[in-house]
Design a protein around this motif. Structure first.
Motif, short mmCIF file in Angstrom:
data_model
loop_
_atom_site.label_atom_id
_atom_site.label_comp_id
_atom_site.label_asym_id
_atom_site.label_seq_id
_atom_site.Cartn_x
_atom_site.Cartn_y
_atom_site.Cartn_z
N UNK A 23 0.85 -1.19 0.00
CA UNK A 23 0.00 0.00 0.00
C UNK A 23 0.88 1.25 0.00
N UNK A 24 0.79 2.00 -1.11
CA UNK A 24 1.61 3.20 -1.27
C UNK A 24 0.80 4.42 -0.87
N UNK A 25 1.47 5.39 -0.23
CA UNK A 25 0.79 6.61 0.22
C UNK A 25 1.48 7.84 -0.36
N UNK A 26 0.65 8.77 -0.81
CA UNK A 26 1.14 10.10 -1.19
C UNK A 26 1.11 10.97 0.06
N UNK A 32 5.09 14.43 7.21
CA UNK A 32 5.44 13.05 7.56
C UNK A 32 4.98 12.68 8.97
N UNK A 33 5.20 13.57 9.93
CA UNK A 33 4.85 13.24 11.32
C UNK A 33 3.35 13.05 11.46
N UNK A 67 5.27 8.28 -4.37
CA UNK A 67 4.73 7.67 -3.15
C UNK A 67 5.91 7.49 -2.19
N UNK A 68 6.02 8.37 -1.22
CA UNK A 68 7.20 8.35 -0.34
C UNK A 68 7.06 7.36 0.81
N UNK A 69 5.84 6.91 1.09
CA UNK A 69 5.63 5.94 2.17
C UNK A 69 4.94 4.70 1.60
#
Lengths: 116, 116
Positions: A23-26, A32-33, A67-69
């Protein structure tokens, strides 16, 4: 170096073995926090469900990824995975305020080749 | 359920711990066997390199995913990962005939939260 597991299910057949959610998140820069806090609260629901095996939440080393996370989570079966996504509590956690800022792209997989 | 590993590096700092490559592949329907064969030959190079830890090659349960195949590979460090991608043999394996049909989207990550 050997393959610890090799299993290719024919397309279209039902899946009975372990499955992996990727599962990729934008996540906009600077948030981020906020994302991580929301994700931790949501993941507490999933890790309590029958058939949950493991997860790894990843953050990109570089900031230029779309998608960094990415969460990679394993479940005992697709049926367990689906059941965990069909409860009232599931609907409550995924509609919690804040999630609208972090669009996700979840896809379910099977492991075809593993090398350890 | 506990976190086996929790490590959030500040953005912009250099990465010294383990890293995870998540590499997605576009594979046209009907060409899974051709892709898998090519990937197995390529992965033989990577699994022999210093710092390689593990990999899992995944195939989507459903055929409608944009990226139906995803490799998740772990390395001891970003330096090991980069070194494996800077050799003459690397250039030979990734330019082997056939790869042009399967565009990929590789991104390097760190694990922020792990639950087992």
């Amino acid at each position: 170096m050997i393959c610890a597991e090799q299993r290719v299910a024919a397309n279209g057949t039902s899946t009975t073995g372990p499955v992996t959610l990727i599962n990729q998140f934008r996540v906009p820069e600077g948030r981020d926090a906020e994302f991580h806090d929301l994700w931790e609260r949501t993941s507490r629901y999933f890790t309590r469900q029958p058939g949950f095996r493991s997860l790894r939440l990843h953050r990109a080393v570089n900031d230029d990824a779309v998608y960094r996370w990415v969460n990679v989570a394993t479940w005992n079966s697709e049926a367990d995975f689906r059941a965990a996504h069909a409860t009232e509590e599931f609907r409550e956690v995924v509609t919690a305020p804040g999630w609208e800022a972090f669009p996700s792209s979840p896809v379910l997989f099977e492991v075809v080749t593993a090398v350890d």
